[in-house]
Write a protein that holds these residues in place. Structure first.
Motif, short mmCIF file in Angstrom:
data_model
loop_
_atom_site.label_atom_id
_atom_site.label_comp_id
_atom_site.label_asym_id
_atom_site.label_seq_id
_atom_site.Cartn_x
_atom_site.Cartn_y
_atom_site.Cartn_z
N PRO A 45 0.81 -1.24 0.13
CA PRO A 45 0.10 0.09 0.12
C PRO A 45 0.86 1.37 0.01
CG PRO A 45 -0.81 -1.57 1.58
CD PRO A 45 0.62 -2.18 0.97
N ASP A 46 0.46 2.13 -0.90
CA ASP A 46 1.17 3.51 -0.92
C ASP A 46 1.39 4.31 0.34
OD1 ASP A 46 1.86 3.24 -3.61
OD2 ASP A 46 -0.05 4.36 -4.50
N THR A 47 0.20 4.12 1.22
CA THR A 47 0.30 4.87 2.34
C THR A 47 1.28 4.09 3.54
OG1 THR A 47 -1.45 3.40 3.11
CG2 THR A 47 -2.43 5.45 2.26
N LEU A 48 1.77 3.11 3.09
CA LEU A 48 2.85 2.34 4.09
C LEU A 48 4.11 2.67 3.44
CD1 LEU A 48 1.02 -0.68 5.05
CD2 LEU A 48 0.90 1.27 6.13
N LYS A 49 4.35 3.52 2.45
CA LYS A 49 5.54 3.52 1.85
C LYS A 49 6.49 4.77 2.35
CE LYS A 49 4.62 1.19 -2.49
NZ LYS A 49 4.59 1.34 -3.96
N HIS A 50 5.98 5.24 3.60
CA HIS A 50 6.63 6.28 3.90
C HIS A 50 7.52 5.94 5.16
CE1 HIS A 50 4.35 8.95 1.19
NE2 HIS A 50 3.51 8.34 1.41
N ALA A 51 8.57 6.79 5.50
CA ALA A 51 9.26 6.54 6.74
C ALA A 51 9.84 7.81 7.44
CB ALA A 51 10.43 5.55 6.42
N VAL A 52 10.22 7.75 8.70
CA VAL A 52 10.80 8.88 9.46
C VAL A 52 12.36 8.29 9.26
CG1 VAL A 52 11.03 10.08 11.32
CG2 VAL A 52 8.96 9.34 10.62
N LEU A 53 13.22 9.39 8.81
CA LEU A 53 14.76 8.81 8.94
C LEU A 53 15.35 9.73 9.64
CD1 LEU A 53 15.52 9.06 4.75
CD2 LEU A 53 15.23 6.98 6.28
N ASN A 54 16.21 8.67 10.51
CA ASN A 54 17.01 9.39 11.67
C ASN A 54 18.42 9.21 11.31
OD1 ASN A 54 14.90 10.47 13.39
ND2 ASN A 54 14.28 8.25 13.70
#
Length: 156
Positions: A45-54
């Motif tokens: 799912p496109d909505t799950l293709k985001h991440a917070v990069l640290n």
């Protein structure tokens, strides 16, 4: 599977992981449907293709003022982790069932580690020396390799 994962949440999660785990009964059928649909269609799912990069420093002894001493760590949504875990389980089960694993694979294998890999190499060297055969060893250290060109990332 949900209960086995860590309670860590991502800033992108709509509900904290601890709250989700505390109220599993109504959400398990929905989560199961999303995971099964993703696997059966082969679509993440496109909505799950985001991440917070640290940025995370590679070693505490490195200079924290130099960007090359950091690696990006992606914090993904809990549902993304669930889908990933399910796919890994499916692939691992398939590989075990049909004996598709490499006998020398050490990473990501139960009861194998860098130590077992090193012991295997040492054993091979010792056997060759014992049999009076030549030994050539080529080593490549990528521990400080940096593939960063910036902190931007796209997960699709």
């Amino acid at each position: 599977m949900i209960l086995c994962l860590k309670r860590m949440s991502c800033a992108l999660d709509p509900v904290p992981t601890w709250m989700l785990k505390s109220n599993l009964q109504p959400v398990v059928p929905i989560i199961t449907n999303i995971i099964n649909k993703s696997i059966s269609t082969g679509v993440f799912p496109d909505t799950l293709k985001h991440a917070v990069l640290n940025p995370l420093i590679k070693k505490q002894s490195l200079n924290p003022d130099e960007l090359k001493n950091y690696r990006p760590v992606a914090n993904i949504k809990f549902l993304s982790k669930l889908i990933e875990k399910r796919v890994v389980n499916n692939i691992s089960t398939h590989m075990l069932k049909f004996n598709l694993g490499d006998e020398f694979q050490s990473a990501y294998c139960a009861s194998r580690s860098t130590e077992t890999a090193l012991l295997k190499v040492k054993d091979e060297i010792m056997r060759f020396i014992h049999n009076q055969r030549g030994v050539f060893l080529v080593m490549l250290d990528l521990s400080a390799a940096s593939f960063l060109t910036g902190w931007r990332a796209r997960l699709d």
